[in-house]
Design a protein around this motif. Sequence first.
Motif, PDB file in Angstrom:
ATOM      1  N   SER A 175      11.194  35.531  69.050  1.00  0.00           N
ATOM      2  CA  SER A 175      12.447  35.924  68.403  1.00  0.00           C
ATOM      3  C   SER A 175      12.438  37.380  67.994  1.00  0.00           C
ATOM      4  O   SER A 175      13.289  37.832  67.238  1.00  0.00           O
ATOM      5  CB  SER A 175      12.699  35.048  67.171  1.00  0.00           C
ATOM      6  OG  SER A 175      12.975  33.724  67.558  1.00  0.00           O
ATOM      7  N   LYS A 201       9.656  29.346  64.987  1.00  0.00           N
ATOM      8  CA  LYS A 201      10.022  30.640  65.554  1.00  0.00           C
ATOM      9  C   LYS A 201       8.750  31.465  65.717  1.00  0.00           C
ATOM     10  O   LYS A 201       7.755  31.239  65.034  1.00  0.00           O
ATOM     11  CB  LYS A 201      10.986  31.385  64.629  1.00  0.00           C
ATOM     12  CG  LYS A 201      12.223  30.602  64.242  1.00  0.00           C
ATOM     13  CD  LYS A 201      13.245  30.621  65.334  1.00  0.00           C
ATOM     14  CE  LYS A 201      14.557  29.988  64.844  1.00  0.00           C
ATOM     15  NZ  LYS A 201      15.584  30.001  65.888  1.00  0.00           N
ATOM     16  N   VAL A 250      14.021  36.243  60.916  1.00  0.00           N
ATOM     17  CA  VAL A 250      13.687  35.277  61.966  1.00  0.00           C
ATOM     18  C   VAL A 250      13.705  33.850  61.415  1.00  0.00           C
ATOM     19  O   VAL A 250      14.229  32.928  62.048  1.00  0.00           O
ATOM     20  CB  VAL A 250      12.318  35.602  62.595  1.00  0.00           C
ATOM     21  CG1 VAL A 250      11.892  34.489  63.549  1.00  0.00           C
ATOM     22  CG2 VAL A 250      12.390  36.923  63.342  1.00  0.00           C
ATOM     23  N   LEU A 276      25.864  32.545  71.598  1.00  0.00           N
ATOM     24  CA  LEU A 276      24.576  31.868  71.757  1.00  0.00           C
ATOM     25  C   LEU A 276      24.773  30.402  72.128  1.00  0.00           C
ATOM     26  O   LEU A 276      24.046  29.854  72.955  1.00  0.00           O
ATOM     27  CB  LEU A 276      23.760  31.980  70.466  1.00  0.00           C
ATOM     28  CG  LEU A 276      23.363  33.394  70.037  1.00  0.00           C
ATOM     29  CD1 LEU A 276      22.548  33.354  68.753  1.00  0.00           C
ATOM     30  CD2 LEU A 276      22.588  34.107  71.133  1.00  0.00           C
ATOM     31  N   GLY A 285      17.011  32.226  61.290  1.00  0.00           N
ATOM     32  CA  GLY A 285      17.666  31.848  62.537  1.00  0.00           C
ATOM     33  C   GLY A 285      18.144  32.997  63.389  1.00  0.00           C
ATOM     34  O   GLY A 285      18.710  32.792  64.461  1.00  0.00           O
ATOM     35  N   ASP A 286      17.924  34.228  62.930  1.00  0.00           N
ATOM     36  CA  ASP A 286      18.335  35.386  63.726  1.00  0.00           C
ATOM     37  C   ASP A 286      17.107  35.943  64.436  1.00  0.00           C
ATOM     38  O   ASP A 286      16.047  35.340  64.432  1.00  0.00           O
ATOM     39  CB  ASP A 286      18.968  36.454  62.834  1.00  0.00           C
ATOM     40  CG  ASP A 286      19.966  37.329  63.572  1.00  0.00           C
ATOM     41  OD1 ASP A 286      19.876  37.396  64.816  1.00  0.00           O
ATOM     42  OD2 ASP A 286      20.821  37.948  62.929  1.00  0.00           O
ATOM     43  N   ALA A 287      17.254  37.088  65.061  1.00  0.00           N
ATOM     44  CA  ALA A 287      16.141  37.693  65.782  1.00  0.00           C
ATOM     45  C   ALA A 287      15.943  39.119  65.317  1.00  0.00           C
ATOM     46  O   ALA A 287      16.862  39.765  64.814  1.00  0.00           O
ATOM     47  CB  ALA A 287      16.401  37.672  67.284  1.00  0.00           C
ATOM     48  N   LYS A 306      29.285  37.982  63.273  1.00  0.00           N
ATOM     49  CA  LYS A 306      28.300  36.894  63.227  1.00  0.00           C
ATOM     50  C   LYS A 306      28.859  35.628  63.864  1.00  0.00           C
ATOM     51  O   LYS A 306      28.160  34.906  64.570  1.00  0.00           O
ATOM     52  CB  LYS A 306      27.888  36.620  61.780  1.00  0.00           C
ATOM     53  CG  LYS A 306      27.067  37.722  61.145  1.00  0.00           C
ATOM     54  CD  LYS A 306      26.683  37.374  59.716  1.00  0.00           C
ATOM     55  CE  LYS A 306      25.856  38.477  59.076  1.00  0.00           C
ATOM     56  NZ  LYS A 306      25.511  38.161  57.661  1.00  0.00           N
ATOM     57  N   GLN A 360      17.262  36.888  73.311  1.00  0.00           N
ATOM     58  CA  GLN A 360      17.513  36.219  74.585  1.00  0.00           C
ATOM     59  C   GLN A 360      18.871  36.621  75.161  1.00  0.00           C
ATOM     60  O   GLN A 360      19.049  36.684  76.375  1.00  0.00           O
ATOM     61  CB  GLN A 360      17.445  34.703  74.390  1.00  0.00           C
ATOM     62  CG  GLN A 360      16.106  34.213  73.848  1.00  0.00           C
ATOM     63  CD  GLN A 360      14.935  34.649  74.710  1.00  0.00           C
ATOM     64  OE1 GLN A 360      14.930  34.438  75.915  1.00  0.00           O
ATOM     65  NE2 GLN A 360      13.926  35.255  74.093  1.00  0.00           N
ATOM     66  N   ARG A 402      18.684  30.962  72.245  1.00  0.00           N
ATOM     67  CA  ARG A 402      18.128  30.796  70.902  1.00  0.00           C
ATOM     68  C   ARG A 402      18.586  31.875  69.940  1.00  0.00           C
ATOM     69  O   ARG A 402      18.858  31.615  68.775  1.00  0.00           O
ATOM     70  CB  ARG A 402      16.592  30.810  70.961  1.00  0.00           C
ATOM     71  CG  ARG A 402      15.967  29.538  71.458  1.00  0.00           C
ATOM     72  CD  ARG A 402      14.450  29.650  71.436  1.00  0.00           C
ATOM     73  NE  ARG A 402      13.959  30.756  72.270  1.00  0.00           N
ATOM     74  CZ  ARG A 402      13.735  30.635  73.564  1.00  0.00           C
ATOM     75  NH1 ARG A 402      13.960  29.499  74.180  1.00  0.00           N
ATOM     76  NH2 ARG A 402      13.298  31.656  74.265  1.00  0.00           N
ATOM     77  N   ASP A 403      18.613  33.129  70.408  1.00  0.00           N
ATOM     78  CA  ASP A 403      18.890  34.234  69.499  1.00  0.00           C
ATOM     79  C   ASP A 403      19.347  35.458  70.285  1.00  0.00           C
ATOM     80  O   ASP A 403      19.479  35.419  71.505  1.00  0.00           O
ATOM     81  CB  ASP A 403      17.649  34.574  68.658  1.00  0.00           C
ATOM     82  CG  ASP A 403      16.405  34.753  69.534  1.00  0.00           C
ATOM     83  OD1 ASP A 403      16.490  35.499  70.522  1.00  0.00           O
ATOM     84  OD2 ASP A 403      15.365  34.151  69.229  1.00  0.00           O
ATOM     85  N   ARG A 404      19.570  36.554  69.585  1.00  0.00           N
ATOM     86  CA  ARG A 404      20.137  37.738  70.221  1.00  0.00           C
ATOM     87  C   ARG A 404      19.155  38.431  71.158  1.00  0.00           C
ATOM     88  O   ARG A 404      19.580  39.155  72.061  1.00  0.00           O
ATOM     89  CB  ARG A 404      20.699  38.707  69.178  1.00  0.00           C
ATOM     90  CG  ARG A 404      19.695  39.319  68.260  1.00  0.00           C
ATOM     91  CD  ARG A 404      20.373  39.912  67.042  1.00  0.00           C
ATOM     92  NE  ARG A 404      21.299  40.978  67.377  1.00  0.00           N
ATOM     93  CZ  ARG A 404      22.440  41.202  66.718  1.00  0.00           C
ATOM     94  NH1 ARG A 404      22.782  40.415  65.720  1.00  0.00           N
ATOM     95  NH2 ARG A 404      23.229  42.196  67.043  1.00  0.00           N
TER      96      ARG A 404
END
Length: 227
Positions: free
Chosen positions: A107, A85, A126, A202, A129-131, A195, A212, A208-210
Motif C-alpha cells: 500500500s 496492509k 495505510v 477503486l 485504508g488509504d495508500a 475522496k 494500484q 485496493r488503494d490509490r
Amino acid sequence: MTERSDEHMIRVFLVDDQSLVRAGFRMVLEAQPDMTVVGEAGDGADALRQLTTVECDLVVMDIRMPVLDGVSATERLTAIPHGPKVLVLTTFDTDEDAFAALRAGASGFLLKSVPPEDLLAAIRVVAGGDAVVAPRVTRKLLDRFAGQLGPQSGTDDSRVKLLTDREHEVLLLVAQGLSNQEIAERLFVAEATVKTHIGRILTKLELRDRVQAVILAYESGLVKPTR
C-alpha cells in the motif's frame, strides 16, 4: 501520559533483518497512544509463519532480507482475503525491488531515512485504508519501469470504461501524483468529493488503494512515461 485504548489501536508487525532497526521502530511505535507492535521477524518466511496466528492491521516490511525477501512476502500477504496492509521501507538504492513491491500489493513505501513523524503518519494513513504514495518517487519508478507495463500485464482495460468522465479525470490526476487536496483545488471541488470519487474508482476497478490505481493507469495506457 496518554492512555492506550485497545479499541482503536493499530496493530503493527515489524519485518526487518536488522534487529537494531526493529528495536528502533518498536520504540517509536510503542510510544504512540494508538499503536502497538504485536510481533517482529527477521525475514519474510518467519513473518509469514507468525502471521498465521498473530493478528495485525499493518506490516512494516523491509525489502532485502534473507530466506524470503520482502517482495515475495508482500505478494503472499496481500493475496490473503482481508489480510494486513503492507508498508514497504526501502533505502531506494534498489529501484527494481521497490517497484516490484508496489506491484506485489504494497500500500506504499517510504525511504528508511524518513523522519519518525513521517513513518507514523504513513502507518496511520495505510491502516485507515488509504495508500502512501510519495508522488515524485512513485512517478520516477513507474516512468523507469514503464516498459514492464502494458497489455502484456493482463490488465483488463474494459474496467476503465466503467468510469464516468469525472472519475476518469480524477484517476489521471491521482496517477500524476496529486494529493486529494491538490486534486480538489485543481477541480474546484471539496476534498470530501475527491475522496468519494476515488472510493468509487477503486470499487469499479476492483483495486485496493490509490497505488494500484496509479499502476493500472500506466498499464492501461492512460498515463505515458515522461522520460
